[in-house]
Write a protein that holds these residues in place. Structure first.
Motif, PDB file in Angstrom:
ATOM      1  N   ILE A 179     -21.441  25.744 -79.757  1.00  0.00           N
ATOM      2  CA  ILE A 179     -20.811  27.044 -79.493  1.00  0.00           C
ATOM      3  C   ILE A 179     -21.758  28.046 -78.851  1.00  0.00           C
ATOM      4  CG2 ILE A 179     -21.268  27.884 -81.831  1.00  0.00           C
ATOM      5  CD1 ILE A 179     -18.116  28.678 -79.782  1.00  0.00           C
ATOM      6  N   ASP A 180     -23.056  27.953 -79.142  1.00  0.00           N
ATOM      7  CA  ASP A 180     -24.009  28.904 -78.571  1.00  0.00           C
ATOM      8  C   ASP A 180     -24.910  28.284 -77.512  1.00  0.00           C
ATOM      9  OD1 ASP A 180     -23.281  31.340 -79.955  1.00  0.00           O
ATOM     10  OD2 ASP A 180     -24.017  30.355 -81.778  1.00  0.00           O
ATOM     11  N   LEU A 181     -24.532  27.107 -77.047  1.00  0.00           N
ATOM     12  CA  LEU A 181     -25.216  26.527 -75.887  1.00  0.00           C
ATOM     13  C   LEU A 181     -24.723  27.222 -74.622  1.00  0.00           C
ATOM     14  CD1 LEU A 181     -25.137  22.663 -76.502  1.00  0.00           C
ATOM     15  CD2 LEU A 181     -27.015  24.256 -76.957  1.00  0.00           C
ATOM     16  N   THR A 182     -25.581  27.231 -73.605  1.00  0.00           N
ATOM     17  CA  THR A 182     -25.118  27.711 -72.305  1.00  0.00           C
ATOM     18  C   THR A 182     -24.085  26.735 -71.759  1.00  0.00           C
ATOM     19  OG1 THR A 182     -26.845  26.525 -71.097  1.00  0.00           O
ATOM     20  CG2 THR A 182     -27.347  28.779 -71.830  1.00  0.00           C
ATOM     21  N   LEU A 183     -23.295  27.187 -70.794  1.00  0.00           N
ATOM     22  CA  LEU A 183     -22.234  26.334 -70.236  1.00  0.00           C
ATOM     23  C   LEU A 183     -22.801  25.065 -69.624  1.00  0.00           C
ATOM     24  CD1 LEU A 183     -19.866  28.995 -68.612  1.00  0.00           C
ATOM     25  CD2 LEU A 183     -19.667  27.880 -70.850  1.00  0.00           C
ATOM     26  N   ILE A 184     -23.933  25.179 -68.947  1.00  0.00           N
ATOM     27  CA  ILE A 184     -24.500  23.975 -68.325  1.00  0.00           C
ATOM     28  C   ILE A 184     -25.050  23.025 -69.393  1.00  0.00           C
ATOM     29  CG2 ILE A 184     -26.801  24.953 -67.936  1.00  0.00           C
ATOM     30  CD1 ILE A 184     -24.851  22.573 -65.579  1.00  0.00           C
TER      31      ILE A 184
END
Length: 556
Positions: free
Chosen positions: A124-129
């Protein structure tokens, strides 16, 4: 029902494992076939998983853990995912560095955030890439191959002639930015062995499309991908929503590399409007298959693989146009033994065209991503998930199988005392189709015969009479017709409740658009994979009847 379906899924998974799901990467091409590094055919039997919409997150992760979805893909018999991505994910650093939570917040998708925190809290808190990379990693860990598809530039639903995403030079389609994005993604996944291919661009379209710019930029894109990641297959789409590659008949692409080039084609029921529902299916099928061969199928004869990277139907089974189309498509895909990717895995979207939680009726999973939407559809495509032939698959001598597109099953016999029935193509007989139009079981004297109208077809030993000759008739070329003793023509048919193979009056040969011939559609398909005849013959009865056959033939 639950036990039966669990057994069905187990068979699907075993089927994939037996036919090289864990391929020896990297993949390459051998004439029209995709092969592993040992030279053995690898058939791409993919499903599309969407990541190109506004959220720029793989759909469904608010409903199920990513590893659960990855495993489910394999359980359903697919060995591959065509994973879509928008160009701006690779070229817009502001977008790529946004977190999944921030993307959902920006779109007002609070329910998706709550579901994500339950099912995929580590993402959930990862960047989109990084989230995109995590999905690729999950698929790879579960031994699923991945084709990365640049679906669109600006995130959103695709496609329209007027969305400014369609062709080189459009507002959201800068060719130089596109080349940069392809290069970045190719380099990012270099060394990830399960990333086996990159599709350069989905459905080129719009008023600016032209052949000269297609060659100019697609050749540059192919070279950019290969330079950044020489392991992956390079997949090129055509013009007019990926329906037209006909221009390649006269001018092939000019590339510095070989053994990596694949072309892709899209074909849906709605590709031809409502033609299937309003026209005679035999005529429509014959016409559209002919068009597809002229526009794309000819590439097989030129020595290139053809990947049908999008096809699909309304999984509710109530769309007449889709149902009629699919029976034709299945015959086409079986006869040519094509690689393919079904649209779509997705049961529902976070946000599509302004609608939150929109249900996708073309999806193999249901709205909550928990259950399979239509188990019978998976049965229909199960035979297409395994190769019929290709390099390294000479498990038996070349032969034919008789494929029934409506059911996805093949003609088989249980014993000489039982009537012919449909069953799994992996248990099919090895048939031979002679120039005299006789369908015989290889290695025996038995041939397929018409008996009486409405009665089961049978095996016989006297194969010179009219009831032993089977012509492919109708515009679809999928009716198998013979004559019974009174001289009347009949067609091979299937009794729907028992799957018994019978002969009935040939139907839908006129222009009647209210008639559906699907129960009488069969395809005689080339195969070299093992069959009942080659692997577990019926020695007792075969020896008796073969001896009788020799006696009969000796007195003719």
């Amino acid at each position: 029902m639950g036990r039966v379906f669990f057994f069905f899924l187990t068979i699907l998974s075993l089927n994939v494992l037996l036919h090289g799901m864990v391929a020896a990467q990297p993949l390459s091409t051998d004439s029209r076939w995709i092969v592993d590094d040992s030279g053995k055919r690898v058939k791409l039997a993919c499903v599309n998983w969407v990541t190109h919409l506004e959220a720029v997150v793989a759909e469904g992760l608010s409903k199920q853990p990513v590893n659960v979805i990855s495993r489910r893909i394999l359980e359903m018999g697919f060995n591959c995912v065509r994973l879509t991505w928008p160009l701006y994910l690779a070229t817009n650093d502001t977008l790529a560095s946004m977190t999944v939570r921030q993307s959902f917040q920006k779109l007002g998708l609070m329910e998706s955030i709550a579901g994500f925190q339950v099912n995929n809290p580590s993402l959930i808190d990862l960047t989109l890439i990084k989230a995109f990379q995590a999905v690729v990693s999950s698929l790879a860990e579960n031994k699923v191959m991945i084709v990365l598809d640049n679906h669109i530039s600006k995130p959103g639903w695709c496609c329209s002639n007027f969305d400014d995403n369609g062709f080189f030079g459009d507002q959201y389609f800068d060719p130089n930015l596109w080349l940069m994005g392809l290069t970045r993604i190719a380099a990012m996944f270099k060394g990830i062995s399960n990333v086996v291919g990159m599709s350069l661009r989905n459905e080129l379209r719009g008023q600016k499309q032209n052949v000269n710019d297609w060659y100019r930029y697609m050749q540059k894109g192919a070279e950019a991908v290969h330079s950044a990641n020489p392991d992956v297959l390079v997949i090129l789409s055509g013009l007019n929503f990926d329906k037209d590659l006909s221009f390649l008949a006269n001018q092939p692409v000019n590339l510095t590399f070989t053994g990596k080039l694949v072309y892709e084609l899209h074909w849906y029921g709605f590709t031809d409007g409502n033609a299937w529902a309003t026209g005679n299916p035999n005529q429509v099928c014959g016409q559209i298959v002919g068009n597809n061969m002229r526009r794309a199928g000819f590439l097989l004869d030129k020595g290139y693989p053809l990947f049908v990277s999008e096809f699909g139907v309304d999984q509710r089974g109530t769309n007449v146009n889709d149902n009629r189309y699919f029976n034709c498509f299945a015959g086409f895909a079986a006869e040519l033994d094509l690689d393919w990717a079904l649209w779509t895995l997705v049961g529902s979207y976070y946000l599509r065209e302004g609608v939150i939680g929109l249900e996708e009726f073309y999806g193999v999973l249901n709205w909550n991503w928990c259950e399979i939407r239509n188990a019978s559809f998976l049965q229909k495509i199960s035979a297409l998930q395994s190769p019929f032939q290709g390099p390294g698959l000479s498990e038996s001598r070349p032969h034919k199988v008789i494929f029934h597109p409506l059911t996805g099953l093949c003609l088989q016999r249980k014993s000489m005392l039982d009537p012919l029935k449909l069953g799994p193509c992996s248990d099919s007989e090895a048939w031979n189709y002679t120039p005299q139009k006789i369908l015989g079981i290889k290695g025996t004297y038995f041939c397929l015969q018409a008996d009486q109208l409405g009665k089961p077809a049978k095996l016989g030993l006297t194969c010179t009479n009219a009831n032993s000759k089977w012509e492919t008739i109708s515009d679809s070329k999928m009716h198998l017709s013979s004559k019974i003793d009174n001289g009347n023509s009949v067609c091979l048919d299937v009794e729907p409740t028992t799957n018994l193979v019978v002969t009935n009056t040939c139907k839908c040969l006129s222009r009647d658009n209210n008639c559906d011939p699907a129960s009488q559609w069969f395809k005689i398909v080339d195969s070299t994979t093992s069959t009942t005849t080659s692997s577990k013959s019926l020695p007792f009865f075969d020896s008796i009847y073969n001896s009788l056959g020799k006696i009969v033939l000796g007195h003719l």
